[in-house]
Each structure stands twice: as C-alpha cells, then as structure tokens.
Motif scaffolding. Structure first.
Motif, mmCIF file in Angstrom:
data_model
loop_
_atom_site.group_PDB
_atom_site.id
_atom_site.type_symbol
_atom_site.label_atom_id
_atom_site.label_comp_id
_atom_site.label_asym_id
_atom_site.label_seq_id
_atom_site.Cartn_x
_atom_site.Cartn_y
_atom_site.Cartn_z
ATOM 1 N N LEU A 181 -26.148 -8.258 -0.396
ATOM 2 C CA LEU A 181 -27.272 -8.749 0.412
ATOM 3 C C LEU A 181 -27.694 -7.720 1.453
ATOM 4 N N ILE A 182 -26.746 -6.969 2.005
ATOM 5 C CA ILE A 182 -27.104 -5.897 2.945
ATOM 6 C C ILE A 182 -27.933 -4.825 2.226
ATOM 7 N N GLU A 183 -27.526 -4.484 0.993
ATOM 8 C CA GLU A 183 -28.298 -3.508 0.228
ATOM 9 C C GLU A 183 -29.700 -4.012 -0.058
ATOM 10 N N VAL A 184 -29.834 -5.323 -0.345
ATOM 11 C CA VAL A 184 -31.170 -5.910 -0.562
ATOM 12 C C VAL A 184 -32.002 -5.804 0.703
ATOM 13 N N ALA A 185 -31.360 -6.099 1.850
ATOM 14 C CA ALA A 185 -32.081 -6.016 3.133
ATOM 15 C C ALA A 185 -32.537 -4.574 3.399
ATOM 16 N N LYS A 186 -31.682 -3.610 3.117
ATOM 17 C CA LYS A 186 -32.048 -2.201 3.302
ATOM 18 C C LYS A 186 -33.268 -1.838 2.473
ATOM 19 N N LYS A 187 -33.285 -2.276 1.221
ATOM 20 C CA LYS A 187 -34.405 -1.916 0.340
ATOM 21 C C LYS A 187 -35.702 -2.596 0.784
ATOM 22 N N LEU A 188 -35.577 -3.825 1.297
ATOM 23 C CA LEU A 188 -36.768 -4.502 1.808
ATOM 24 C C LEU A 188 -37.302 -3.784 3.045
ATOM 25 N N TYR A 189 -36.415 -3.249 3.867
ATOM 26 C CA TYR A 189 -36.830 -2.489 5.034
ATOM 27 C C TYR A 189 -37.428 -1.139 4.626
ATOM 28 N N ILE B 7 -40.443 -9.312 -5.287
ATOM 29 C CA ILE B 7 -39.638 -8.096 -5.073
ATOM 30 C C ILE B 7 -38.224 -8.477 -4.651
ATOM 31 N N LEU B 8 -38.125 -9.506 -3.823
ATOM 32 C CA LEU B 8 -36.803 -9.983 -3.384
ATOM 33 C C LEU B 8 -35.934 -10.363 -4.580
ATOM 34 N N GLU B 9 -36.494 -11.118 -5.534
ATOM 35 C CA GLU B 9 -35.722 -11.549 -6.695
ATOM 36 C C GLU B 9 -35.276 -10.353 -7.534
ATOM 37 N N PHE B 10 -36.178 -9.366 -7.656
ATOM 38 C CA PHE B 10 -35.817 -8.162 -8.417
ATOM 39 C C PHE B 10 -34.637 -7.443 -7.763
ATOM 40 N N TYR B 11 -34.702 -7.278 -6.423
ATOM 41 C CA TYR B 11 -33.625 -6.602 -5.718
ATOM 42 C C TYR B 11 -32.313 -7.389 -5.814
ATOM 43 N N LEU B 12 -32.421 -8.703 -5.714
ATOM 44 C CA LEU B 12 -31.205 -9.540 -5.797
ATOM 45 C C LEU B 12 -30.522 -9.365 -7.154
ATOM 46 N N LYS B 13 -31.318 -9.434 -8.219
ATOM 47 C CA LYS B 13 -30.743 -9.267 -9.566
ATOM 48 C C LYS B 13 -30.098 -7.896 -9.723
ATOM 49 N N THR B 14 -30.792 -6.881 -9.214
ATOM 50 C CA THR B 14 -30.307 -5.510 -9.375
ATOM 51 C C THR B 14 -28.993 -5.297 -8.638
#
Length: 417
Positions: free
Chosen positions: A47-55, A88-95
């Motif tokens: 989840l931290i990695e997802v947050a980083k990518k969203l930022y 985009i959030l769902e894509f990052y979560l899956k990845t």
C-alpha cells in the motif's frame, strides 16, 4: 507390581502425547500469529508503494508520516491527500499485490469529496470465474479528504491455507491420541476379560479337583476289597474309573498350570544336562504306559549336552512323544534324531501319525488349538507348553509334514547353550 508398572507406562504415554499435542497447538497458534504479522507487513509495504506511485503522478513527494493505517485485521486505509483516479488505483493495487506475492482477493472503496461518503470501488478476485457483489460497509474517517480503503475478506482463509501443514500435523496427532486411548481401553478390557477367564478356570478346576479326589480315594479303596477282586467285571469297571479319573486329574493340572503361566512366567533353573539319558528315561516311562510302541533314538554323537532346565526339558520331550502316540491311527513308530547343524543341536521327533493339513500345521502350538478333524480328547495345551519352554530358552521349533506319513517336529538349540 506389574499392574502398577503397566498403569505408570500408560499414564506416562498419555501425558507425553497430550504434552506433544498441546505443544503442537501452541506452535500452530504462534505460527498463525507470525503469518498474520507477515501478511500485515506485506499489505503495508504494497500500500505504501501504491501511495508513492499515486504521488508520483502528481509530481509531489510522499509526506513523511506513514499514510497507511490498519483499522482492523483485514481493513486498511491509505491517506493520499490528493485527488486520484480509481481505475489507476485498482491497476496499482493489482500490480503491487502481485509483485509482493499477496495472493488473496481484496476489495476497495474511495472517499468522494462531493458526496462526502465512501464509494465502493470493486471486488478483485484472483479467480476470473468468481464474481462477487459486495455490500460491505466502508466507514468514513474524520480529518481525511483524499484516501481509499482496502479490505481483505478472505484473509483468515488465506492464513489458514498457508498453515495447512501445521493443521494436518495437529490433526494427525489428535488421531494418534484417539487411537492410543482406544488401544489402551481395549487393552484394559482384554486384561479384565483375561483375569476373569483365569479366575473362572482356577475356580472351576479347583471345584473339579475336590470331588475327583474323593472319587479316586473311594475307587482305590474299592478295588482292594475282596468282592471286587473276586469279580473280574467289577474289578475292570473299578480300574476304568481309576484310569479315567487319573486322566481327568492330569487334564485339570494342565489347565491350572496354563492359568499359572499366564499370570506369572515360567522360571527356569538351567544346568548342564545330558540329552540321551533323559530321552531314555522318558521313553522307558512311556513304554510302560503304552505297550507295543516303537521309539528309536538316532544320534551322531554318544554324548550330547545342553544348558536347560531339567524338569521342563523332560516334560517337553514327554509331551512331544505323547502327542505323536495320541495322533497315530496305527502302531506308533517314532524316531528321535539328534544331529549337529550350523552351530545348532537339532532334535527331530519323527512320527507315523495321521498328519496335519498344511493350512493348520502352523497353528498347532497355539493355546487351546485343536485340529478340526481331531477326535482325540485333550485341551490343546501340550504343544503350547512345548512352544513356551522353547521360547523361554530361545530355541526354535517348527513342525512339517513328512513326505509319506506323519509329521516331524524339529527343535534347534544353539550349541553354545
């Protein structure tokens, strides 16, 4: 003393298995807690990695404060503090979940600033055939504007599946414990029945011996009376009573001895004894009782010595010869052959009896076993006694059918004994 020792062994075994089972369950519980922590750590990292990518998509740096909060065992929220696209959030979560090998279903919801409520996003299943419409409530949190929530509905099942080996092992231990308890219960029941049987045999035989002793005393007195002596028929009948009474008395003694052996093992007083004189003494006694029999000793040595109990070895020889005589349909002819073979002294008792079927010959040394076609009176204890004496001396005994007629019973005695 033996009963107390058996009970102690049973109790120690039971305590040991219970202890192992409790330890296994504690280890399983600890392993579950460790797996739960590992799952939580993986979820935080992903989840931290997802947050980083969203930022990164907004060219802003991630705040110093950890954006991930664990609300409950399977529920997390992530503060982004910036608007983002749910797709985009769902894509990052899956990845990220795939990258970190977090292979379990999840669902997410996103906070809508306009409606000020959590908008359900999607249920993401690893199985493409599984479609689930969720009605799970995602609570709203104060002081947060741009954030999303993640729930792992199958987290508990996922953790249990990762601990399959531990649960299988615990189940196996439980099954072993149940088998042990059932075996001990069966053993105690068998022991109880054995004691009841032995007590019954002892009481029954003792009750038989009292009137039988009176009959024998009266018969022995009666046969000495003048009217009986003068009457040949009465003397014959009285003599028959005495003979059959003595035979019945011998059977009762055998039953009593077997009951005694089952309760306490035979005690052997071993000494160096000469085999041939014992065989000659036994043959002489048997020939006095059975007229017209032929017993021959064949030996490759004039002096054969063994280390054994004189009394029990004499009884062993007597039982083998007597058994051969009883199970003979014609004039008994017995050969006792003594030889040395591969550091063993071999005693062979070869008879011309009725023989035994190959299906039954392996059972003749069992207690109370009698051949199905046998019409000879007896309890099946003679050869059982022979086998018991051989086992106590660590001798080997076996019976085989002769090529033409009768059987051969072979005893192998280590020459060093």
């Amino acid at each position: 003393m033996k009963i107390n020792k058996l009970n102690s062994i049973i109790l120690l075994g039971f305590i040991a298995i219970i202890g192992i089972l409790v330890a296994q369950l504690l280890w399983t519980k600890e392993a579950f807690n460790i797996e739960e922590k590992k799952f939580s750590q993986k979820a935080h990292i992903a989840l931290i990695e997802v947050a980083k990518k969203l930022y990164q998509s907004t060219n802003r740096e991630l705040p110093f404060e950890n954006p991930v909060r664990k609300i409950s065992n399977d529920y997390y929220i992530v503060n982004i503090d910036n608007d983002f696209d749910p797709a985009i959030l769902e894509f990052y979560l899956k990845t990220e979940f795939k990258k970190i090998n977090l292979t379990t279903d999840f669902e997410y919801a996103v906070y809508n600033c306009q409606s000020e409520e959590m908008i359900y996003g999607n249920y993401v299943s690893l199985d493409a055939n599984t479609k689930k419409q969720s009605t799970v409530y995602f609570p709203k949190h104060k002081n947060l504007v741009y954030y999303f929530a993640i729930r792992f509905p199958n987290e508990t099942n996922y953790l249990f599946s990762s601990l399959r080996f531990w649960f299988v092992l615990s189940l196996a231990l439980i099954v072993i414990l149940l088998i042990y308890v059932y075996s001990i219960y069966t053993l105690i029941q068998q022991k109880k029945y054995s004691e009841l049987q032995r007590d019954f045999i002892n009481n029954m035989t003792h009750e038989f011996k009292t009137p039988l002793s009176s009959i024998l005393i009266a018969s022995n007195y009666l046969i000495k009376q003048e009217p009986i002596i003068q009457n040949e028929r009465l003397e014959k009948y009285t003599q028959s009573i005495i003979v059959q009474g003595n035979k019945l008395n011998q059977h009762i003694e055998k039953i009593l001895n077997v009951a005694k052996w089952d309760h306490s093992p035979l005690e052997l007083s071993k000494e160096k004894i000469a085999v041939l004189p014992i065989l000659n003494d036994v043959i002489e006694n048997i020939e006095l009782k059975n007229q017209g029999i032929a017993i021959v000793i064949e030996s490759d040595s004039k002096a054969v010595y063994i280390h054994a109990d004189l009394f029990h070895f004499t009884n062993l020889v007597y039982n083998l010869i007597d058994n051969s005589i009883k199970y003979c349909a014609e004039k008994p002819s017995i050969i006792i052959r003594i030889s040395t073979e591969n550091n063993f002294i071999k005693l062979e008792f070869i008879d011309n009896g009725i023989g035994i079927s190959n299906n039954e010959i392996s059972y003749i040394y069992d207690k109370f076993y009698r051949i199905s076609s046998n019409e000879v009176n007896g309890f099946g204890l003679g050869l059982y006694y022979v086998k018991k004496v051989c086992n106590l001396n660590h001798w080997k005994i076996k019976a085989t059918n002769n090529p033409t007629q009768g059987i051969t019973q072979t005893i192998l005695i280590p020459s060093k004994s």
